[in-house]
Motif scaffolding. Structure first.
Motif, short mmCIF file in Angstrom:
data_model
loop_
_atom_site.label_atom_id
_atom_site.label_comp_id
_atom_site.label_asym_id
_atom_site.label_seq_id
_atom_site.Cartn_x
_atom_site.Cartn_y
_atom_site.Cartn_z
N ILE A 100 -3.24 1.95 -1.30
CA ILE A 100 -2.91 3.32 -1.73
C ILE A 100 -2.32 4.10 -0.57
N ILE A 101 -2.92 3.98 0.60
CA ILE A 101 -2.37 4.66 1.79
C ILE A 101 -0.96 4.17 2.07
N GLY A 102 -0.77 2.87 2.05
CA GLY A 102 0.55 2.31 2.38
C GLY A 102 1.66 2.79 1.47
N VAL A 103 1.44 2.76 0.16
CA VAL A 103 2.51 3.17 -0.74
C VAL A 103 2.75 4.67 -0.70
N ASN A 104 1.70 5.45 -0.54
CA ASN A 104 1.88 6.91 -0.48
C ASN A 104 2.59 7.33 0.80
N TYR A 144 9.57 4.48 -7.04
CA TYR A 144 8.47 4.57 -6.09
C TYR A 144 7.23 5.22 -6.70
N PHE A 145 7.42 6.33 -7.40
CA PHE A 145 6.28 7.03 -8.01
C PHE A 145 5.51 6.13 -8.99
N MET A 149 1.51 4.99 -8.74
CA MET A 149 0.54 5.13 -9.83
C MET A 149 -0.07 3.78 -10.22
N LEU A 150 0.76 2.74 -10.29
CA LEU A 150 0.25 1.41 -10.62
C LEU A 150 -0.72 0.91 -9.54
N THR A 151 -0.35 1.11 -8.28
CA THR A 151 -1.22 0.68 -7.18
C THR A 151 -2.53 1.45 -7.20
N ALA A 158 -3.41 -4.40 -6.40
CA ALA A 158 -3.55 -4.27 -4.95
C ALA A 158 -4.48 -5.32 -4.36
N LEU A 159 -5.42 -5.81 -5.16
CA LEU A 159 -6.42 -6.74 -4.64
C LEU A 159 -6.13 -8.21 -4.94
#
Length: 168
Positions: A100-104, A144-145, A149-151, A158-159
């Motif tokens: 979540i941190i990475g994509v944001n 990207y957005f 949201m998917l991540t 993500a896992l």
């Protein structure tokens, strides 16, 4: 000798600046942790809502704001210790939170007002920021957005790879 000097000196300058930024972000994160800011953020976010979806939306908004004004390493060093208690309270796995941190923060790097990746791209492409802004915003909203949201809301995305490799 002149070219050797340039090859050694220029990267040393860039490295020194990056180390100073990382050091400063690390010290800020440490001070904020010692002052119990993560607990205050957790209390504030839980006061808004205890719904994990709302908490994750607030975390996404906070990370996007950090990404708009800071580069990735500093943003990670600042956000991770502040928000980890919040997301673990919401039931998010730490590896999922890293995604979540990475994509944001990645989205923040191409989002105005600072958009450092766009400025870098305009320098390399020898174009203007005005010419790349419209296609970039289309990319942010249509590509990207949705990935953010998917991540955020489908943890298995993500896992999947970490579980495959390490057997989390």
């Amino acid at each position: 000798f002149k070219s050797f000097y340039d090859v050694v000196w220029k990267p040393a300058q860039v490295t020194a600046v990056l180390m100073l930024v990382i050091f400063t972000a690390n010290m800020l994160a440490r001070v904020l942790t010692l002052e119990e800011v993560p607990q205050q953020i957790l209390t504030s976010m839980l006061a808004v809502s205890e719904n994990p979806i709302i908490l994750l939306l607030l975390v996404n908004a906070f990370l996007l704001m950090i990404g708009m004004f800071m580069e990735d390493v500093s943003g990670i060093l600042l956000a991770a210790p502040l928000l980890l208690p919040v997301v673990t309270e919401a039931g998010v796995h730490p590896v999922h939170f890293a995604a979540i941190i990475g994509v944001n923060l990645g989205m923040g790097l191409i989002t105005p007002p600072t958009a450092p990746i766009l400025y870098f791209g305009t320098l390399i492409g020898q174009t203007t920021l005005a010419k790349v802004m419209k296609p970039t915003l289309v990319f942010v909203f249509l590509a990207y957005f949705p990935v953010v949201m998917l991540t955020t809301f489908i943890p298995s995305l993500a896992l999947w790879l970490p579980e495959l490799i390490t057997g989390l």
